[in-house]
Design a protein around this motif. Structure first.
Motif, mmCIF file in Angstrom:
data_model
loop_
_atom_site.group_PDB
_atom_site.id
_atom_site.type_symbol
_atom_site.label_atom_id
_atom_site.label_comp_id
_atom_site.label_asym_id
_atom_site.label_seq_id
_atom_site.Cartn_x
_atom_site.Cartn_y
_atom_site.Cartn_z
ATOM 1 N N SER A 47 0.833 -1.212 0.000
ATOM 2 C CA SER A 47 0.000 0.000 0.000
ATOM 3 C C SER A 47 0.864 1.258 0.000
ATOM 4 O O SER A 47 0.503 2.269 -0.600
ATOM 5 N N THR A 48 2.028 1.188 0.669
ATOM 6 C CA THR A 48 2.959 2.321 0.633
ATOM 7 C C THR A 48 3.409 2.587 -0.791
ATOM 8 O O THR A 48 3.495 3.741 -1.229
ATOM 9 N N PHE A 49 3.680 1.527 -1.525
ATOM 10 C CA PHE A 49 4.071 1.663 -2.933
ATOM 11 C C PHE A 49 2.958 2.343 -3.727
ATOM 12 O O PHE A 49 3.208 3.285 -4.488
ATOM 13 N N PHE A 50 1.712 1.893 -3.553
ATOM 14 C CA PHE A 50 0.574 2.525 -4.233
ATOM 15 C C PHE A 50 0.468 3.998 -3.863
ATOM 16 O O PHE A 50 0.186 4.846 -4.711
ATOM 17 N N ASN A 51 0.688 4.306 -2.577
ATOM 18 C CA ASN A 51 0.588 5.695 -2.128
ATOM 19 C C ASN A 51 1.657 6.572 -2.762
ATOM 20 O O ASN A 51 1.427 7.752 -3.039
ATOM 21 N N CYS A 52 2.835 6.013 -3.006
ATOM 22 C CA CYS A 52 3.886 6.778 -3.703
ATOM 23 C C CYS A 52 3.536 6.975 -5.172
ATOM 24 O O CYS A 52 3.782 8.046 -5.737
ATOM 25 N N THR A 166 -12.890 8.523 -15.000
ATOM 26 C CA THR A 166 -11.845 9.540 -15.141
ATOM 27 C C THR A 166 -10.921 9.262 -16.333
ATOM 28 O O THR A 166 -9.921 9.928 -16.520
ATOM 29 N N GLU A 167 -11.282 8.238 -17.128
ATOM 30 C CA GLU A 167 -10.580 7.900 -18.368
ATOM 31 C C GLU A 167 -9.093 7.602 -18.139
ATOM 32 O O GLU A 167 -8.216 8.194 -18.761
ATOM 33 N N PRO A 168 -8.798 6.658 -17.246
ATOM 34 C CA PRO A 168 -7.386 6.371 -16.949
ATOM 35 C C PRO A 168 -6.723 5.545 -18.048
ATOM 36 O O PRO A 168 -7.390 4.821 -18.798
ATOM 37 N N ARG A 169 -5.403 5.644 -18.111
ATOM 38 C CA ARG A 169 -4.608 4.705 -18.887
ATOM 39 C C ARG A 169 -3.996 3.662 -17.964
ATOM 40 O O ARG A 169 -3.636 2.580 -18.413
ATOM 41 N N LEU A 170 -3.869 4.021 -16.677
ATOM 42 C CA LEU A 170 -3.416 3.067 -15.664
ATOM 43 C C LEU A 170 -4.431 3.059 -14.532
ATOM 44 O O LEU A 170 -4.739 4.105 -13.960
ATOM 45 N N LEU A 171 -4.946 1.883 -14.221
ATOM 46 C CA LEU A 171 -5.910 1.717 -13.138
ATOM 47 C C LEU A 171 -5.244 0.906 -12.028
ATOM 48 O O LEU A 171 -4.838 -0.236 -12.242
ATOM 49 N N CYS A 172 -5.109 1.520 -10.845
ATOM 50 C CA CYS A 172 -4.491 0.873 -9.691
ATOM 51 C C CYS A 172 -5.596 0.407 -8.747
ATOM 52 O O CYS A 172 -6.352 1.238 -8.230
ATOM 53 N N LEU A 173 -5.690 -0.895 -8.529
ATOM 54 C CA LEU A 173 -6.743 -1.463 -7.692
ATOM 55 C C LEU A 173 -6.133 -2.014 -6.414
ATOM 56 O O LEU A 173 -5.340 -2.958 -6.442
ATOM 57 N N ASP A 174 -6.519 -1.426 -5.288
ATOM 58 C CA ASP A 174 -5.993 -1.826 -3.983
ATOM 59 C C ASP A 174 -6.984 -2.771 -3.318
ATOM 60 O O ASP A 174 -8.057 -2.359 -2.873
ATOM 61 N N GLU A 175 -6.634 -4.057 -3.267
ATOM 62 C CA GLU A 175 -7.474 -5.100 -2.656
ATOM 63 C C GLU A 175 -8.904 -5.064 -3.230
ATOM 64 O O GLU A 175 -9.878 -4.893 -2.485
ATOM 65 N N LEU A 199 -6.198 -0.689 -21.515
ATOM 66 C CA LEU A 199 -5.962 -0.197 -20.163
ATOM 67 C C LEU A 199 -4.893 -1.058 -19.507
ATOM 68 O O LEU A 199 -4.860 -2.280 -19.682
ATOM 69 N N SER A 200 -3.989 -0.435 -18.759
ATOM 70 C CA SER A 200 -3.069 -1.184 -17.903
ATOM 71 C C SER A 200 -3.670 -1.213 -16.502
ATOM 72 O O SER A 200 -4.174 -0.200 -16.014
ATOM 73 N N ILE A 201 -3.630 -2.376 -15.864
ATOM 74 C CA ILE A 201 -4.214 -2.543 -14.532
ATOM 75 C C ILE A 201 -3.147 -3.095 -13.595
ATOM 76 O O ILE A 201 -2.508 -4.105 -13.894
ATOM 77 N N LEU A 202 -2.960 -2.406 -12.475
ATOM 78 C CA LEU A 202 -2.009 -2.835 -11.452
ATOM 79 C C LEU A 202 -2.809 -3.144 -10.183
ATOM 80 O O LEU A 202 -3.529 -2.292 -9.670
ATOM 81 N N ILE A 203 -2.669 -4.376 -9.698
ATOM 82 C CA ILE A 203 -3.481 -4.852 -8.579
ATOM 83 C C ILE A 203 -2.603 -5.167 -7.377
ATOM 84 O O ILE A 203 -1.576 -5.835 -7.510
ATOM 85 N N VAL A 204 -2.997 -4.675 -6.203
ATOM 86 C CA VAL A 204 -2.482 -5.184 -4.933
ATOM 87 C C VAL A 204 -3.571 -6.086 -4.367
ATOM 88 O O VAL A 204 -4.724 -5.661 -4.224
ATOM 89 N N GLU A 205 -3.229 -7.322 -4.080
ATOM 90 C CA GLU A 205 -4.269 -8.277 -3.691
ATOM 91 C C GLU A 205 -3.674 -9.386 -2.819
ATOM 92 O O GLU A 205 -2.556 -9.855 -3.073
#
Length: 248
Positions: A47-52, A166-175, A199-205
């Motif tokens: 989550s710290t990584f996502f916050n950065c 919001t028309e993202p190109r990168l979607l970050c999904l936290d849990e 779309l690029s999707i980055l997931i923390v799960e």
């Protein structure tokens, strides 16, 4: 910028709280049109990584680039305007508004630069866009339902809809599947597969079934450092990962 270059890259990303390194020299690349995941034990720095990445925290050193542009010290609002959207572990939707209103406000934010306190005038384009997103995230027929009345799974999918607006190109999904039933988790996995085009999707799960079923590439964090990265098969076979986290 070359189309084969990563969409997002971190270079020696480090964040210290006093003498504690929450992140230490993290180098991660997110490819275009990919679903990638970050996993690791509790306290690994996910989550710290996502916050950065999203401007909530500013790293002590290192940098984050998106489309080749340094976004390291931008505010969350500026980063959102660069077409990076994020969902949170704790849902942050407006519970007193309808599903449609939540998504329409997000859609209007792209056009009106966050002046969201103005009266929500009838905006045909925003409403049409919001309705299409409502359908895309499986909430057709519930667009006029007060969001507080939606199930937990529906609220989480609404949050994905808000991010998409919001028309993202990168979607970050936290849990994204936290607290969901088995059937809700399966539906959310299908939703993520459905929305991934362009779309690029980055997931923390934490749910390994979700990670292994969705991600094409996985990065494992442990004590704020990159322990391993690779395909799901490579990660499952990695003895260091097994010892640190997966226990397979």
């Amino acid at each position: 910028m070359n189309g084969s270059d990563p969409l997002l890259r971190t270079e020696d990303l480090t964040l210290r709280f006093g003498g504690l390194a929450a992140l230490e020299g993290v180098n991660i690349s997110v490819q275009r049109d990919a679903i990638e995941a970050i996993i690791g034990p509790n306290g690994a720095g996910k989550s710290t990584f996502f916050n950065c990445l999203t401007g909530v925290l500013r790293p002590t050193s290192g940098r984050v680039t998106f489309e080749g542009e340094d976004i390291t010290n931008l505010s969350p609002e500026k980063i959102s305007q660069k077409s990076i959207a994020r969902s949170y572990q704790i849902t942050n939707i407006s519970l007193g508004s309808t599903a449609l209103e939540n998504i329409r406000v997000a859609a209007q934010s792209r056009r009106h630069s966050w002046s969201l306190l103005r009266h929500h005038r009838s905006d045909t384009e925003s409403i049409e866009k919001a309705l299409s997103i409502v359908e895309a995230v499986g909430l057709k027929g519930k667009e006029n339902e007060i969001s507080a009345n939606l199930s937990h799974g529906e609220q989480r999918n609404l949050e994905i809809g808000i991010a998409l607006a919001t028309e993202p190109r990168l979607l970050c999904l936290d849990e994204p599947t936290a607290g969901m039933s088995t059937s809700e988790t399966r539906q959310t996995m299908e939703l993520i597969r459905k929305i991934r085009k362009g779309l690029s999707i980055l997931i923390v799960e934490h749910d390994m079934h979700v990670v292994m079923g969705l991600a094409e590439r996985i990065t494992v964090l442990n004590y704020g450092r990159v322990l391993a990265e690779g395909t799901p098969e490579e990660i499952q076979a990695n003895s260091e990962v097994q010892e640190a986290y997966l226990k397979m």
